[in-house]
Design a protein around this motif. Structure first.
Motif, PDB file in Angstrom:
ATOM      1  N   ARG A 130       0.850  -1.191   0.000  1.00 56.10           N
ATOM      2  CA  ARG A 130       0.000   0.000   0.000  1.00 56.10           C
ATOM      3  C   ARG A 130       0.886   1.242   0.000  1.00 56.10           C
ATOM      4  N   LEU A 131       0.305   2.350  -0.420  1.00 63.14           N
ATOM      5  CA  LEU A 131       1.028   3.618  -0.497  1.00 63.14           C
ATOM      6  C   LEU A 131       0.380   4.637   0.418  1.00 63.14           C
ATOM      7  N   GLU A 132       1.156   5.635   0.829  1.00 63.49           N
ATOM      8  CA  GLU A 132       0.610   6.771   1.558  1.00 63.49           C
ATOM      9  C   GLU A 132       1.076   8.058   0.879  1.00 63.49           C
ATOM     10  N   VAL A 133       0.309   9.120   1.077  1.00 57.92           N
ATOM     11  CA  VAL A 133       0.640  10.412   0.473  1.00 57.92           C
ATOM     12  C   VAL A 133       1.931  10.941   1.075  1.00 57.92           C
ATOM     13  N   ARG A 134       2.827  11.418   0.224  1.00 57.14           N
ATOM     14  CA  ARG A 134       4.094  11.972   0.690  1.00 57.14           C
ATOM     15  C   ARG A 134       3.964  13.496   0.800  1.00 57.14           C
ATOM     16  N   LYS A 135       4.034  13.944   2.018  1.00 58.21           N
ATOM     17  CA  LYS A 135       3.974  15.379   2.269  1.00 58.21           C
ATOM     18  C   LYS A 135       5.385  15.851   2.606  1.00 58.21           C
ATOM     19  N   PRO A 136       5.763  17.087   2.317  1.00 53.47           N
ATOM     20  CA  PRO A 136       4.935  18.190   1.815  1.00 53.47           C
ATOM     21  C   PRO A 136       4.864  18.268   0.292  1.00 53.47           C
ATOM     22  N   GLU A 137       5.481  17.285  -0.408  1.00 54.76           N
ATOM     23  CA  GLU A 137       5.490  17.342  -1.873  1.00 54.76           C
ATOM     24  C   GLU A 137       4.071  17.377  -2.452  1.00 54.76           C
ATOM     25  N   ALA A 138       3.184  16.536  -1.890  1.00 56.34           N
ATOM     26  CA  ALA A 138       1.817  16.510  -2.399  1.00 56.34           C
ATOM     27  C   ALA A 138       1.131  17.852  -2.197  1.00 56.34           C
ATOM     28  N   GLU A 139       1.306  18.447  -1.037  1.00 53.77           N
ATOM     29  CA  GLU A 139       0.676  19.738  -0.776  1.00 53.77           C
ATOM     30  C   GLU A 139       1.205  20.815  -1.717  1.00 53.77           C
ATOM     31  N   ALA A 140       2.479  20.706  -2.099  1.00 53.59           N
ATOM     32  CA  ALA A 140       3.040  21.669  -3.055  1.00 53.59           C
ATOM     33  C   ALA A 140       2.335  21.553  -4.404  1.00 53.59           C
ATOM     34  N   VAL A 141       2.011  20.314  -4.811  1.00 49.87           N
ATOM     35  CA  VAL A 141       1.269  20.109  -6.056  1.00 49.87           C
ATOM     36  C   VAL A 141      -0.140  20.678  -5.926  1.00 49.87           C
ATOM     37  N   PHE A 142      -0.820  20.366  -4.821  1.00 42.80           N
ATOM     38  CA  PHE A 142      -2.184  20.861  -4.622  1.00 42.80           C
ATOM     39  C   PHE A 142      -2.213  22.388  -4.614  1.00 42.80           C
ATOM     40  N   ALA A 143      -1.235  22.995  -3.947  1.00 39.60           N
ATOM     41  CA  ALA A 143      -1.182  24.461  -3.877  1.00 39.60           C
ATOM     42  C   ALA A 143      -1.019  25.058  -5.266  1.00 39.60           C
ATOM     43  N   ALA A 144      -0.191  24.437  -6.105  1.00 39.02           N
ATOM     44  CA  ALA A 144       0.015  24.930  -7.468  1.00 39.02           C
ATOM     45  C   ALA A 144      -1.282  24.841  -8.273  1.00 39.02           C
ATOM     46  N   LEU A 145      -2.019  23.740  -8.124  1.00 42.22           N
ATOM     47  CA  LEU A 145      -3.283  23.596  -8.847  1.00 42.22           C
ATOM     48  C   LEU A 145      -4.303  24.610  -8.355  1.00 42.22           C
ATOM     49  N   ARG A 146      -4.390  24.785  -7.036  1.00 37.78           N
ATOM     50  CA  ARG A 146      -5.360  25.756  -6.500  1.00 37.78           C
ATOM     51  C   ARG A 146      -5.057  27.163  -6.996  1.00 37.78           C
ATOM     52  N   ALA A 147      -3.774  27.479  -7.120  1.00 39.70           N
ATOM     53  CA  ALA A 147      -3.375  28.825  -7.534  1.00 39.70           C
ATOM     54  C   ALA A 147      -3.259  28.962  -9.042  1.00 39.70           C
ATOM     55  N   ASP A 148      -3.478  27.852  -9.768  1.00 36.69           N
ATOM     56  CA  ASP A 148      -3.349  27.859 -11.230  1.00 36.69           C
ATOM     57  C   ASP A 148      -1.964  28.336 -11.651  1.00 36.69           C
ATOM     58  N   GLN A 149      -0.951  27.756 -11.007  1.00 37.10           N
ATOM     59  CA  GLN A 149       0.437  28.091 -11.301  1.00 37.10           C
ATOM     60  C   GLN A 149       1.205  26.832 -11.679  1.00 37.10           C
ATOM     61  N   PRO A 150       2.396  26.972 -12.285  1.00 38.21           N
ATOM     62  CA  PRO A 150       3.165  25.796 -12.713  1.00 38.21           C
ATOM     63  C   PRO A 150       3.516  24.878 -11.546  1.00 38.21           C
ATOM     64  N   LEU A 151       3.766  23.611 -11.865  1.00 40.03           N
ATOM     65  CA  LEU A 151       4.164  22.648 -10.851  1.00 40.03           C
ATOM     66  C   LEU A 151       5.492  23.046 -10.228  1.00 40.03           C
ATOM     67  N   PRO A 152       5.731  22.688  -8.975  1.00 42.39           N
ATOM     68  CA  PRO A 152       7.008  23.004  -8.317  1.00 42.39           C
ATOM     69  C   PRO A 152       8.189  22.434  -9.111  1.00 42.39           C
ATOM     70  N   ASP A 153       9.233  23.225  -9.246  1.00 43.51           N
ATOM     71  CA  ASP A 153      10.405  22.806 -10.016  1.00 43.51           C
ATOM     72  C   ASP A 153      11.691  22.868  -9.193  1.00 43.51           C
ATOM     73  N   GLY A 154      11.543  22.935  -7.862  1.00 44.29           N
ATOM     74  CA  GLY A 154      12.720  22.964  -7.002  1.00 44.29           C
ATOM     75  C   GLY A 154      13.120  24.349  -6.553  1.00 44.29           C
ATOM     76  N   ARG A 155      12.509  25.371  -7.135  1.00 45.81           N
ATOM     77  CA  ARG A 155      12.849  26.745  -6.761  1.00 45.81           C
ATOM     78  C   ARG A 155      11.869  27.273  -5.715  1.00 45.81           C
ATOM     79  N   PRO A 156      12.376  27.866  -4.622  1.00 41.53           N
ATOM     80  CA  PRO A 156      11.481  28.425  -3.605  1.00 41.53           C
ATOM     81  C   PRO A 156      10.625  29.543  -4.197  1.00 41.53           C
ATOM     82  N   ARG A 157       9.340  29.527  -3.891  1.00 41.90           N
ATOM     83  CA  ARG A 157       8.468  30.614  -4.339  1.00 41.90           C
ATOM     84  C   ARG A 157       7.197  30.609  -3.506  1.00 41.90           C
TER      85      ARG A 157
END
Length: 499
Positions: free
Chosen positions: A334-361
């Motif tokens: 079984r798998l579990e959600v890996r945070k905070p990476e997953a939250e970074a993806v969700f935040a990008a979708l909510r904000a309609d911005q590009p996926l995280p690419d390693g740069r702080p923003r």
């Protein structure tokens, strides 16, 4: 007779004898009549085709089952455009011809594949986020199509949400996990998938090594292949062949599905399907009679409007990504959600911005909510009587968004079947104000002398009403430091490597 035929007649009048002119006029009248009838026939035929394709689509209205306790609607950009989130669900139903294609003796229906397709507000980029079916998530209480309700479930396989409560429960599970509002949903079964692949004339795949999988019933040599029908379905569902990353889990299969979808997009572009009416009709016919959608996408006009809005979307700007995960320590299957990476993806979708690419923003989500006007000051204590971990905190956050003052969050002494609001009679106005947010709660007056109104969440709790929450200032999320880099596959990535 139209202007063109009259002009032709005038030219011939200058050189023809009267009898010839009479014959010509008769012929031109018949020609004009024939053209008019042909055009009328084409219009009728076009309308018949439109009606047939629209009638192919099954409509499924889940709005009432979703309730009001949902993520905020994204704010429009300067051009008045909003991002669009479509949940695509692949059903493993064995009903009808799906039994022959899916095999096995499994009863019921699960989500074999689930993808959240986020289309940017300007329609120039898109992200397809895949949810592993084996990942463990909390499934909220859901309203079934027959009107009954399910119990909330904790640490369940993601695909069970579809079994518990169909499309609505899958949508609620995704929204609870991501805080991304789903605008539309589409359900496709095995037969539908096969129909579309065949209408495209097959889809190319690449195998780095030969595949001989008796469980998945597929045998192919290494190299590039054009797969159709059941062979294509068996390929995207393959889970067990270790030679191409299959270990019985879902991650290798998701990678192959993403590559396959990329190849489908490329196939549509390279074969000129959109420019060939005959092939386009075949694809549309296969696609529409394979879909079950919400009313907002249930006509050919709705689908064509969506397709037209994506005409400037380049394949290189379509990104496929898998929900960040890791093996569950208690069970490696079984798998579990890996945070905070997953939250970074969700935040990008909510904000309609590009996926995280390693740069702080910093991500600013355009969600606009403010406390409801005219709300009296209400002090609330929230107690979790539903035995759902974290439920009281989630409800408290929603109430704060609505302008209520939450003074305490705790667990109830026992489980409650019915949600209730308890209050001192002197706080009757405050209790009624809180009932605006939780209209299904039972009001219970108990003399206590306390200025605080208590909300006890029961197992029947369906959420905080959206009517109680008006817009507020945009939410800001800071990506973790160091910021994660999310691996994504672009839809223009080559299917077969250059020889």
């Amino acid at each position: 007779m139209n202007d063109v035929t009259e002009d032709l007649a005038d030219q011939f009048r200058q050189v023809e004898a009267p009898r010839a002119r009479k014959r010509l006029r008769r012929a031109l009248r018949f020609t004009a009549l024939g053209v008019s009838l042909a055009l009328t026939g084409c219009g009728v035929a076009a309308w018949a085709v439109y009606e047939k394709l629209s009638n192919n689509i099954q409509s499924e209205d889940v709005g009432q089952a979703l309730g009001d306790d949902r993520p905020a609607v994204p704010q429009a950009n300067a051009a008045g455009e909003r991002p669009l989130n479509i949940l695509v669900i692949g059903s493993d139903s064995r009903a009808g011809t799906n039994k022959r294609l899916g095999g096995g003796r499994e009863d019921g229906e699960r989500s074999d594949t689930t993808i959240l397709l986020h289309i940017a507000a300007d329609r120039k980029s898109a992200v397809a986020l895949s949810f592993p079916r084996d990942i463990l998530v909390d499934i909220p209480s859901c309203k079934r199509p027959d009107g009954t309700k399910t119990w909330p479930e904790r640490k369940q396989m993601f695909n069970r949400a579809f079994t518990y409560g169909g499309s609505a429960c899958t949508i609620k599970t995704v929204e609870q996990l991501t805080d991304v509002r789903i605008d539309h949903h589409v359900v496709v079964d095995f037969q539908g998938f096969v129909n579309v692949v065949d209408a495209l004339g097959g889809v190319p795949i690449y195998l780095p090594r030969a595949v001989d999988d008796k469980t998945g019933n597929i045998r192919l040599p290494a190299g590039c292949h054009l797969v159709k029908g059941k062979e294509a379905l068996d390929y995207v569902r393959l889970r067990h062949d270790e030679s191409i990353g299959g270990n019985g889990g879902d991650l290798g299969r998701i990678q192959r599905q993403q590559a396959f979808l990329s190849a489908m997009v490329q196939r549509v572009k390279s074969t000129g399907v959109l420019l060939n009416p005959t092939r386009l009709y075949a694809v549309l016919d296969a696609a529409t009679k394979s879909l079950k959608t919400d009313p907002g996408l249930s006509s050919l006009g709705d689908l064509m409007a969506l397709a037209t809005s994506l005409r400037d979307l380049d394949t290189r700007d379509i990104k496929f990504v898998t929900l960040p995960n890791r093996p569950w320590p208690r069970d490696p299957n079984r798998l579990e959600v890996r945070k905070p990476e997953a939250e970074a993806v969700f935040a990008a979708l909510r904000a309609d911005q590009p996926l995280p690419d390693g740069r702080p923003r910093t991500i600013t989500a355009a969600v606009d909510r403010t406390p409801a006007p005219g709300l009296p000051k209400v002090r609330v204590r929230v107690l979790n009587g539903a035995d759902v971990p974290g439920e009281a905190k989630r409800v408290a956050a929603r109430l704060r968004d609505a302008g209520y003052t939450v003074v305490a969050v705790d667990n109830a002494a026992r489980q409650y079947a019915r949600t209730q609001i308890t209050y001192d009679p002197a706080q009757a106005q405050a209790a009624r104000a809180l009932a605006r947010a939780v209209p299904d709660a039972r009001l219970v007056a108990r003399p206590s002398g306390s200025p605080v109104v208590t909300l006890v969440i029961g197992t029947d709790f369906t959420g905080v009403s959206a009517d109680a929450v008006a817009p507020k200032a945009s939410a800001v999320a800071q990506l973790p430091n160091p910021a994660p880099s999310i691996e994504a596959r672009a839809a223009d990535q080559a299917v077969c490597p250059a020889s």
